[in-house]
Write a protein that holds these residues in place. Structure first.
Motif, PDB file in Angstrom:
ATOM      1  N   ALA A  79      -2.197  -5.743   1.156  1.00 53.27           N
ATOM      2  CA  ALA A  79      -1.821  -4.335   1.271  1.00 53.27           C
ATOM      3  C   ALA A  79      -0.702  -4.092   2.275  1.00 53.27           C
TER       4      ALA A  79
ATOM      5  N   ALA B  53      -5.860  -6.773  -2.850  1.00 57.28           N
ATOM      6  CA  ALA B  53      -6.473  -6.079  -1.723  1.00 57.28           C
ATOM      7  C   ALA B  53      -6.078  -6.698  -0.382  1.00 57.28           C
TER       8      ALA B  53
ATOM      9  N   ALA C 121       0.828  -1.206   0.000  1.00 57.19           N
ATOM     10  CA  ALA C 121       0.000   0.000   0.000  1.00 57.19           C
ATOM     11  C   ALA C 121       0.861   1.254   0.000  1.00 57.19           C
TER      12      ALA C 121
ATOM     13  N   ARG D 101      -6.493   1.774  -2.025  1.00 55.35           N
ATOM     14  CA  ARG D 101      -7.375   0.619  -1.860  1.00 55.35           C
ATOM     15  C   ARG D 101      -8.010   0.219  -3.187  1.00 55.35           C
TER      16      ARG D 101
ATOM     17  N   LEU E 282      -5.221  -1.441  -5.483  1.00 60.26           N
ATOM     18  CA  LEU E 282      -4.827  -2.778  -5.051  1.00 60.26           C
ATOM     19  C   LEU E 282      -5.942  -3.790  -5.334  1.00 60.26           C
TER      20      LEU E 282
END
Length: 235
Positions: free
Chosen positions: A146, A143, A112, A134, A137
């Motif tokens: 991250a 997701a 992230a 978010r 990803l």
């Protein structure tokens, strides 16, 4: 953007008579010899050629990382020759996303945080930056990863993070230099399918250098370089 729509608007990239030489006199190396071509908006164009054909040199010129010895490049309506160093820096930061063969992630940052780096450079507010991270990803299927660092991810996952990072500032163009070069064939295909999906979902234009014929089949068209010259674009 559909293929029909792409042909009715100005091209994303116009290269006209590009020459790039290194050195002078008899020892000069002529990496590009009069390269001219266009890249249409909203399409994935593959740049094909053997090692030494001039692919990386051409990508560097299109991306504003280098300047031609002669000839011109127009990107999204902007003549790169008219930009000073600060203008080129802004162009690379705001309108171009880069994906490299070696991933180029920062080892101490999470996935992230790596994706968020370009937005930090633009001083995007934290809330908007976190939302964009978010979203990206999720787009690249990571997701749930991250908070993992690059060393905790596979090569394919790291390249997916790199693609998400390239999209962070909503660029007009993504330039990818052999993005599957360090991956096995199936993982490489998954990255090319991801780039194909990005073209469709984000409306971004992608120029990718590759030597893998299987990957070229996913492109809208192929431009081949040989000894610094365009051989023939395949529609």
């Amino acid at each position: 953007m559909t293929r029909q729509q792409a042909t009715t608007v100005a091209p994303m990239v116009v290269a006209d008579g590009l020459h790039r030489s290194f050195g002078t006199g008899e020892r000069a190396v002529h990496a590009l010899r009069g390269v001219s071509f266009e890249i249409r908006r909203g399409e994935l164009t593959a740049l094909k050629g053997r090692s030494g054909s001039g692919k990386t040199t051409l990508l560097n010129l299109v991306g504003g990382l280098d300047s031609p010895t002669s000839g011109s490049i127009t990107l999204d309506g902007t003549d790169l020759a008219g930009l000073d160093e600060s203008g080129l820096l802004a162009l690379r930061r705001d309108r171009i996303g880069f994906v490299f063969q070696s991933f180029g992630l920062i080892p101490v940052l999470t996935a992230a945080e790596n994706v968020g780096v370009p937005m930090r450079m633009r001083k995007v507010p934290a809330k908007r930056r976190e939302e964009r991270v978010r979203t990206l990803l999720a787009l690249v299927g990571l997701a749930e990863h991250a908070e993992q660092r690059p060393g905790e991810l596979s090569g394919g996952q790291q390249q997916r993070v790199a693609v998400a990072r390239a999209l962070a500032n909503d660029p007009a163009l993504i330039i990818a230099d052999e993005p599957t070069g360090q991956l096995d064939s199936e993982t490489g295909r998954s990255i090319m399918r991801l780039l194909r999906a990005v073209v469709e979902s984000e409306g971004v234009t992608v120029l990718v250098a590759t030597h893998d014929q299987a990957l070229m089949e996913l492109a809208d068209r192929v431009v081949e370089l040989r000894d610094g010259r365009v051989v023939e674009p395949t529609e």
